[in-house]
Design a protein around this motif. Sequence first.
Motif, short mmCIF file in Angstrom:
data_model
loop_
_atom_site.label_atom_id
_atom_site.label_comp_id
_atom_site.label_asym_id
_atom_site.label_seq_id
_atom_site.Cartn_x
_atom_site.Cartn_y
_atom_site.Cartn_z
N LYS A 174 41.34 42.54 50.93
CA LYS A 174 41.69 41.14 51.16
C LYS A 174 40.84 40.22 50.28
O LYS A 174 41.36 39.24 49.70
CB LYS A 174 41.47 40.80 52.64
N LYS A 175 39.55 40.50 50.17
CA LYS A 175 38.67 39.67 49.33
C LYS A 175 39.08 39.76 47.87
O LYS A 175 39.10 38.74 47.15
CB LYS A 175 37.23 40.16 49.50
N GLN A 176 39.44 40.98 47.41
CA GLN A 176 39.88 41.15 46.03
C GLN A 176 41.18 40.41 45.77
O GLN A 176 41.39 39.83 44.69
CB GLN A 176 40.03 42.64 45.71
N LEU A 177 42.06 40.39 46.76
CA LEU A 177 43.31 39.66 46.62
C LEU A 177 43.08 38.16 46.45
O LEU A 177 43.78 37.48 45.71
CB LEU A 177 44.22 39.92 47.82
N GLU A 178 42.08 37.63 47.15
CA GLU A 178 41.76 36.21 47.01
C GLU A 178 41.37 35.88 45.57
O GLU A 178 41.78 34.85 45.03
CB GLU A 178 40.62 35.84 47.97
N HIS A 179 40.58 36.76 44.96
CA HIS A 179 40.20 36.56 43.55
C HIS A 179 41.43 36.64 42.65
O HIS A 179 41.57 35.88 41.69
CB HIS A 179 39.18 37.61 43.13
N ILE A 180 42.33 37.60 42.96
CA ILE A 180 43.54 37.78 42.15
C ILE A 180 44.44 36.55 42.25
O ILE A 180 44.94 36.04 41.25
CB ILE A 180 44.31 39.04 42.61
N PHE A 181 44.62 36.02 43.47
CA PHE A 181 45.46 34.83 43.65
C PHE A 181 44.91 33.66 42.84
O PHE A 181 45.68 32.90 42.22
CB PHE A 181 45.52 34.44 45.14
N ALA A 182 43.58 33.52 42.85
CA ALA A 182 42.97 32.42 42.11
C ALA A 182 43.22 32.57 40.61
O ALA A 182 43.53 31.59 39.92
CB ALA A 182 41.47 32.36 42.41
N LYS A 183 43.09 33.77 40.08
CA LYS A 183 43.28 33.99 38.64
C LYS A 183 44.75 33.83 38.24
O LYS A 183 45.04 33.42 37.12
CB LYS A 183 42.78 35.38 38.26
N LEU A 184 45.68 34.18 39.16
CA LEU A 184 47.11 34.06 38.84
C LEU A 184 47.65 32.66 39.15
O LEU A 184 48.76 32.31 38.73
CB LEU A 184 47.92 35.09 39.63
#
Length: 323
Positions: free
Chosen positions: A291-301
Amino acid sequence: MLDHLDRSRTDVVLIVDDVPDNLSLLHDALDEAGYTVLVATHGEAALLRASQAVPDVILLDAIMPGMDGFEVARRLKAQSETSHIPIVFMTGLTETEHVVAAFDAGGVDYVVKPLRPREVLARIQAHVQSARRAHQARNALDAFGHASLTVRVSDGRVSWQTPLARQLLQRYFDTPEAVAPVELIDWLQHAVPAARAAVEAAERGAAPPSPAPTWMVNQGARRLSFALHEPTGDDEWLLVMRETSDQAAMDALSQEFKLTAREGEVLYWVVRGKTNRDIGDILGSSPATVKKQLEHIFAKLGVETRTAAAGLAMSRVAQLKMR
């Protein structure tokens, strides 16, 4: 030494029996029928002869002094160079437990003493032909670099495998060399009856031919699939294995969106429709970490949901493929 055997003209049968009269009777009948006949009078000699000559079929006495036929069969099936050889037991024991013991030890058939040469010849011919077809199929697969193996469905015993198949099984599973993984055995015991029924329906014209049933296991970015190829005996099937990798797609996602390698993996599995728990199981991490990694991914995308992230990733990867 037995490397002079000419297999282009004759099939090789190894007879194992401690009774001279039985050896003489069978030797004469098989020799007259055109087979090359080898003999052994005890278990140790049988193991040595089988490993040297690798016969096409073995006629094995169940009850012998010292090492009995059941133990001989178990040892032959445990050795990769002899595990594929069909074993026909010869026994005067017709009780159910002895018949079951013969099949449990790796036998494919049995004949009852006193021996009837015509019956023995018929059994030998059937198993030699089946073994020959299996051998031809395995050679064809080997020639094209396929990983393949033959498995006895009832107990998962691996009777033959290519070197590549052995390497893949060792990489993906922690099981003995001569036994298929438990998960694969479970799948086979459900898939084989369905495959037989589909073939019979197609032969009757009741249904179109079905694609070969497959089973797959994941290991990180790699996947190993098993496909039913064809039966090589009443209870044995030839399987073809294929390993594929998602690493190239993960690397493309990481490079395109400036993600870390792990974030590229997570995004890839999101595209494949996996939940956070699924992704954690695949990558060996917790759902909270995913979930934490997904938050970073959403921000970059520049997106807010996994659906939007998956859609953007799929469209961008499709564009990359068209370049």
